[in-house]
Design a protein around this motif. Structure first.
Motif, PDB file in Angstrom:
ATOM      1  N   SER A  27       0.726  -1.171  -0.079  1.00 56.92           N
ATOM      2  CA  SER A  27      -0.086  -0.011  -0.005  1.00 56.92           C
ATOM      3  C   SER A  27       0.892   1.231  -0.103  1.00 56.92           C
ATOM      4  CB  SER A  27      -0.987   0.046   1.376  1.00 56.92           C
ATOM      5  OG  SER A  27      -1.796  -1.131   1.122  1.00 56.92           O
ATOM      6  N   THR A  28       1.879   1.073   0.673  1.00 52.86           N
ATOM      7  CA  THR A  28       2.834   2.162   0.699  1.00 52.86           C
ATOM      8  C   THR A  28       3.556   2.633  -0.624  1.00 52.86           C
ATOM      9  OG1 THR A  28       3.531   1.863   2.940  1.00 52.86           O
ATOM     10  CG2 THR A  28       4.909   3.471   1.938  1.00 52.86           C
ATOM     11  N   LEU A  29       4.124   1.567  -1.314  1.00 57.81           N
ATOM     12  CA  LEU A  29       4.454   1.560  -2.582  1.00 57.81           C
ATOM     13  C   LEU A  29       3.734   2.380  -3.596  1.00 57.81           C
ATOM     14  CD1 LEU A  29       6.655  -1.627  -3.051  1.00 57.81           C
ATOM     15  CD2 LEU A  29       7.403   0.779  -2.287  1.00 57.81           C
ATOM     16  N   VAL A 263       6.806 -17.756 -11.781  1.00 56.49           N
ATOM     17  CA  VAL A 263       7.201 -17.126 -10.714  1.00 56.49           C
ATOM     18  C   VAL A 263       6.089 -17.336  -9.549  1.00 56.49           C
ATOM     19  CG1 VAL A 263       8.457 -15.601 -12.071  1.00 56.49           C
ATOM     20  CG2 VAL A 263       6.108 -14.769 -11.266  1.00 56.49           C
ATOM     21  N   THR A 264       6.513 -16.783  -8.123  1.00 55.03           N
ATOM     22  CA  THR A 264       5.711 -16.968  -7.127  1.00 55.03           C
ATOM     23  C   THR A 264       4.754 -16.071  -7.075  1.00 55.03           C
ATOM     24  OG1 THR A 264       7.178 -15.942  -5.667  1.00 55.03           O
ATOM     25  CG2 THR A 264       7.628 -18.226  -5.925  1.00 55.03           C
ATOM     26  N   ARG A 265       3.668 -16.059  -6.278  1.00 52.94           N
ATOM     27  CA  ARG A 265       2.524 -15.205  -6.352  1.00 52.94           C
ATOM     28  C   ARG A 265       3.207 -13.803  -5.448  1.00 52.94           C
ATOM     29  NH1 ARG A 265      -2.463 -16.643  -6.919  1.00 52.94           N
ATOM     30  NH2 ARG A 265      -3.104 -19.030  -6.904  1.00 52.94           N
ATOM     31  N   ILE A 266       4.031 -13.845  -4.823  1.00 50.09           N
ATOM     32  CA  ILE A 266       4.843 -12.704  -3.973  1.00 50.09           C
ATOM     33  C   ILE A 266       5.616 -11.902  -5.098  1.00 50.09           C
ATOM     34  CG2 ILE A 266       6.247 -11.865  -2.422  1.00 50.09           C
ATOM     35  CD1 ILE A 266       3.613 -13.168  -1.349  1.00 50.09           C
ATOM     36  N   VAL A 267       6.304 -12.347  -5.958  1.00 51.44           N
ATOM     37  CA  VAL A 267       6.980 -11.851  -7.032  1.00 51.44           C
ATOM     38  C   VAL A 267       6.123 -11.191  -8.014  1.00 51.44           C
ATOM     39  CG1 VAL A 267       8.591 -12.108  -9.035  1.00 51.44           C
ATOM     40  CG2 VAL A 267       8.874 -13.509  -6.781  1.00 51.44           C
ATOM     41  N   ILE A 268       4.666 -11.940  -8.171  1.00 52.56           N
ATOM     42  CA  ILE A 268       3.829 -11.244  -9.177  1.00 52.56           C
ATOM     43  C   ILE A 268       3.227  -9.870  -8.539  1.00 52.56           C
ATOM     44  CG2 ILE A 268       1.513 -11.816  -9.764  1.00 52.56           C
ATOM     45  CD1 ILE A 268       3.222 -12.729 -11.806  1.00 52.56           C
ATOM     46  N   VAL A 269       2.835 -10.116  -7.257  1.00 52.91           N
ATOM     47  CA  VAL A 269       2.540  -8.728  -6.596  1.00 52.91           C
ATOM     48  C   VAL A 269       3.557  -7.537  -6.704  1.00 52.91           C
ATOM     49  CG1 VAL A 269       2.069  -7.673  -4.174  1.00 52.91           C
ATOM     50  CG2 VAL A 269       1.167 -10.018  -4.791  1.00 52.91           C
ATOM     51  N   ARG A 270       4.942  -7.862  -6.551  1.00 55.89           N
ATOM     52  CA  ARG A 270       5.819  -6.759  -6.690  1.00 55.89           C
ATOM     53  C   ARG A 270       6.043  -6.433  -8.112  1.00 55.89           C
ATOM     54  NH1 ARG A 270       5.228  -7.633  -2.082  1.00 55.89           N
ATOM     55  NH2 ARG A 270       6.870  -8.375  -0.716  1.00 55.89           N
ATOM     56  N   GLN A 272       3.423  -6.169 -10.022  1.00 56.76           N
ATOM     57  CA  GLN A 272       2.138  -5.598 -10.448  1.00 56.76           C
ATOM     58  C   GLN A 272       2.018  -4.152  -9.878  1.00 56.76           C
ATOM     59  OE1 GLN A 272      -0.433  -8.253  -8.244  1.00 56.76           O
ATOM     60  NE2 GLN A 272      -1.120  -9.554 -10.143  1.00 56.76           N
ATOM     61  N   ILE A 273       2.872  -4.161  -8.746  1.00 54.52           N
ATOM     62  CA  ILE A 273       3.160  -2.496  -8.061  1.00 54.52           C
ATOM     63  C   ILE A 273       3.764  -1.843  -9.081  1.00 54.52           C
ATOM     64  CG2 ILE A 273       4.232  -1.649  -6.044  1.00 54.52           C
ATOM     65  CD1 ILE A 273       3.434  -3.899  -4.569  1.00 54.52           C
ATOM     66  N   THR A 274       4.978  -2.432  -9.662  1.00 52.86           N
ATOM     67  CA  THR A 274       5.859  -1.769 -10.436  1.00 52.86           C
ATOM     68  C   THR A 274       5.184  -0.971 -11.798  1.00 52.86           C
ATOM     69  OG1 THR A 274       7.796  -3.246  -9.777  1.00 52.86           O
ATOM     70  CG2 THR A 274       7.972  -1.882 -11.706  1.00 52.86           C
ATOM     71  N   LEU A 275       4.352  -2.262 -12.335  1.00 50.29           N
ATOM     72  CA  LEU A 275       3.602  -1.817 -13.630  1.00 50.29           C
ATOM     73  C   LEU A 275       2.414  -0.964 -13.149  1.00 50.29           C
ATOM     74  CD1 LEU A 275       3.235  -5.478 -15.159  1.00 50.29           C
ATOM     75  CD2 LEU A 275       4.791  -3.641 -15.871  1.00 50.29           C
ATOM     76  N   HIS A 276       1.988  -0.980 -12.182  1.00 51.57           N
ATOM     77  CA  HIS A 276       0.840  -0.029 -11.683  1.00 51.57           C
ATOM     78  C   HIS A 276       1.410   1.259 -11.720  1.00 51.57           C
ATOM     79  CE1 HIS A 276      -2.778   1.300  -9.835  1.00 51.57           C
ATOM     80  NE2 HIS A 276      -2.075   1.732  -8.677  1.00 51.57           N
ATOM     81  N   VAL A 277       2.563   1.533 -11.121  1.00 51.17           N
ATOM     82  CA  VAL A 277       3.145   2.916 -10.948  1.00 51.17           C
ATOM     83  C   VAL A 277       3.488   3.387 -12.482  1.00 51.17           C
ATOM     84  CG1 VAL A 277       4.810   4.322  -9.898  1.00 51.17           C
ATOM     85  CG2 VAL A 277       3.905   2.564  -8.354  1.00 51.17           C
TER      86      VAL A 277
END
Length: 341
Positions: A27-29, A263-270, A272-277
């Motif tokens: 959420s912070t990112l 890749v793992t789900r945690i990596v996918i979340v990371r 996703q955050i990069t692409l979102h920004v």
């Protein structure tokens, strides 16, 4: 449209597999860049309303409309994301209102970009007729048409949504987090969304590219102002990049689905955050950078609003007294570059 909130659904699915610390980190990112972009856009909106030259110039009126739509879209999307991060669900009516407002502002942005590109095309290719074609009245009419066309599309989505038998549900409380995809309760809605998104971006892309090519051709003419044509060409190129970044978000989900196989789900979340920004948040603030830093009329006023007011609050009393001069027997405050810093 799918490209506005598609990333949100992926985020919320991934966040379910993270703990409290992971949710706070994710959420912070996203919230910190969003708040920075909202501050820049908000300052830019204030700047565009602070001077009559901005309120009475067509290109700045269009810029205000674009920034307003992008700012509302940023705020609503981040609000939905934070609700999902806190595992808060909404009712279908409330979620429907929020997502429809998000759709409305999201569709206004590319259409306004098209109008702005056409305005630059007329300014370079038809400089003698620019004042008669691009008037305040015509600009306001173009903005009304943009909002009316976007509102018509939202109305069609609402009609398709109401076709769903809500009366058969035990409760109107949603079991999933509120997002655009969660409101696809009718298969026809998904088909319509894909068709409209493809039509919108194809039309906008053709209009922007055509305007860019027209300016490039006009720049080779001996009667064209080379500096003005070069500046308009660069502006159109940046708008094309802006439109392209927004278009990339439409293929984000298929890309993430393919990556999730290896890749793992945690990596996918990371990821996703990069692409979102990069492809969702940043394009919504790109207009402020394009005009705020490159436009010689806006830049000094924007810098004043961003910095000078803060500096003025810490100016010592001695420095304040030294800025008083005698004029006709009365003390007057000296102004610097038109601003009373």
């Amino acid at each position: 449209m799918v490209y506005a909130n598609q990333t949100q659904t992926n985020f919320t699915v991934g966040l379910q597999y993270e703990g409290l610390l992971g949710r706070l980190f994710s959420s912070t990112l996203t919230t910190v860049p969003c708040c920075v972009f909202l501050f820049i856009n908000g300052t830019m909106l204030f700047t565009l309303r602070s001077k009559s030259v901005f309120r009475e110039t067509s290109r700045y009126i269009l810029l205000f409309n674009l920034l307003f739509a992008d700012t509302v879209l940023l705020a609503l999307s981040q609000f939905l994301y934070l609700l999902a991060s806190c595992t808060i669900t909404l009712s279908y009516p409330v979620c429907g209102v929020i997502t429809m407002l998000t759709n409305l502002t999201n569709e206004v942005s590319p259409l306004t970009l098209v109008v702005m590109c056409l305005e630059r095309y007329v300014a370079v290719c038809y400089p003698l007729r620019h004042a008669s074609i691009v008037t305040i009245r015509n600009t306001n009419m173009a903005i009304i048409v943009v909002w009316a066309f976007s509102s018509l599309n939202v109305f069609i989505r609402v009609v398709l949504l109401l076709d769903f038998p809500f009366s058969d549900l035990d409760t109107l409380q949603m079991t999933d987090f509120c997002s655009h995809l969660a409101m696809f309760l009718n298969p026809v809605s998904n088909i319509y969304d894909k068709a409209y998104t493809g039509f919108l971006f194809t039309s906008a892309g053709v209009a922007v590219i055509s305007s860019y090519l027209g300016v490039v051709i006009a720049a080779r003419s001996a009667s064209t102002d080379k500096a003005s044509a070069r500046k308009a060409r660069n502006t159109l190129l940046l708008h094309l990049v802006q439109l392209g970044l927004t278009l990339l978000s439409t293929i984000q989900n298929p890309l993430l689905i393919a990556i999730s196989q290896i890749v793992t789900r945690i990596v996918i979340v990371r990821i996703q955050i990069t692409l979102h920004v990069c492809i969702f948040l940043f394009p919504r603030c790109l207009s402020a950078f394009i005009y705020g830093l490159r436009d010689q009329t806006i830049r000094p006023v924007l810098m004043f609003n961003l910095c000078c007011r803060l500096k003025r609050s810490v100016v010592p009393a001695k420095a304040e007294k030294s800025s008083l001069v005698k004029f006709s027997g009365r003390p007057r405050l000296v102004t610097i570059s038109g601003f009373s810093c």
